[in-house]
Scaffold this active site. Sequence first.
Site, mmCIF file in Angstrom:
data_model
loop_
_atom_site.group_PDB
_atom_site.id
_atom_site.type_symbol
_atom_site.label_atom_id
_atom_site.label_comp_id
_atom_site.label_asym_id
_atom_site.label_seq_id
_atom_site.Cartn_x
_atom_site.Cartn_y
_atom_site.Cartn_z
ATOM 1 C CE LYS A 194 0.830 0.873 4.503
ATOM 2 N NZ LYS A 194 1.303 2.116 5.137
ATOM 3 C CG ASP A 247 -2.196 0.234 6.359
ATOM 4 O OD1 ASP A 247 -2.140 1.429 6.674
ATOM 5 O OD2 ASP A 247 -1.264 -0.560 6.572
ATOM 6 C CB THR A 251 -1.150 4.723 3.599
ATOM 7 O OG1 THR A 251 -1.219 3.927 4.781
ATOM 8 C CG2 THR A 251 0.301 5.091 3.346
ATOM 9 C CB SER A 257 0.800 8.906 4.378
ATOM 10 O OG SER A 257 1.572 8.094 3.526
ATOM 11 C CG ASN A 259 5.172 5.590 2.045
ATOM 12 O OD1 ASN A 259 6.208 5.225 1.524
ATOM 13 N ND2 ASN A 259 4.824 5.179 3.264
ATOM 14 C CB VAL A 282 12.765 4.906 6.555
ATOM 15 C CG1 VAL A 282 12.669 3.856 5.451
ATOM 16 C CG2 VAL A 282 14.125 4.842 7.237
#
Length: 340
Positions: A194, A247, A251, A257, A259, A282
Site C-alpha cells: 500500500k 490501511d 495511507t 503519510s 509515502n 525512511v
Amino acid sequence: MKKQKIAVLGPGSWGTALAQVLNDNGHEVRIWGNIPEQIDEINEKHTNTRYFKDVVLDENIKAYKELSQALDGVNAILFVVPTKVTRLVAKQVAELLDHEVVIMHASKGLEPGTHERLSTILEEEIPAELRSDIVVVSGPSHAEETIVRDITLITAASKDLETARYVQGMFSNNYFRLYTNSDVIGVETAGALKNIIAVGAGALHGMGYGDNAKAAVITRGLAEITRLGVKLGADPLTYSGLSGVGDLIVTGTSIHSRNWRAGDALGRGEKLEDIERNMGMVIEGISTTKVAYEIAQELNVYMPITTAIYKSIYEGADIKESILNMMSNELRSENEWDKK
C-alpha cells in the site's frame, strides 16, 4: 492481562506511539534505539521531539542504549525498525536472547534483494526455541493520531492464533483495538504494497489532479496489490479488511503519510534525493516499489501503477507521462483482478 515486560526496538514515530499504548495498558515498556541523544531525551525529558513536538511521554517508559539491557527478562519483543535493518537487528537479538519470548513486528516493507517478508526474516534469524510464531501488527494507523489516543483499529496476524490473541490482549484498550487474523502473507503484503500506491496517490495530488483520480488509483491499486498477494499465497479476503483497504485508505489520502508526501513532492517535480533528505524519515514505499516491481516481473503479475512509479523513480521517466501512459493501457474488464 497481567503486567508484561516488553522491549520495543525502534524509537521512531510508530515505535513510540505503540510504546505509549502498551504503557497505558499497565505493561513495563522498554524502548531501545541507537541514537544516544534520543535515548537521553526520552529518559530525561520524556519527549521524542524528532517525531512529536508537543507530546510528553509517561515517566514509566524507559529507553535503553544497550540492547542486552532492554531484552533482559522480557516477555515479548516488538520490532519497529526500518525494513533495511530488520535482519541486522534480528541477528543481534538472537545473539543476546537467553529465554523464549513472543516476537512481534509492526514495520511495513519487503527486504531488497531477497524480496522476503519481515516475518520470514525474523523466523530465519531468531532460533525457533527462543521465540513464538511471529505476530504481525499492522493496519490503518498514523502514529500522529495514535500518540494522542485517537481511535485506532488494526490487526494482529500470526500462523498461531493463540499467540495472536495474546498480542491482541496486550495492546487492546478503549482507544486502540486489535482484530486477529491467520493470513500473515496477506497482512504483510498489504502493509508493504500500500505504500507504493500511496506514493502514486500523492503524485496525482502533486500534479494537480482531483478526487476522481485519487479514487481511481486507490481502487485499482488495491486490485494490483491483491493480484500479487494472492500469487504469493494470500487470502484475497484479507485485502478487503483493516490491513488491506483500511490501511490503503489511511495511507493514500493523508498528509500524515510520509509515502503520500513523497509522492506529492515527486508530482510537483522535486528530486527524490531532496525529498528523502527533507523528510528525515525512511520512506518505505520507495524501496518497496523496486522489490514489488521485481517480484511482479518474476511472477508475471500485471501491476501498472507499481510499474509506472518504478519507471519514474528508478529509470528517470517523467512521472506525469507515466501516469498518462497508464490511461492508454489495454482496455480490460474490472473483474480481471486475478489475471495477467
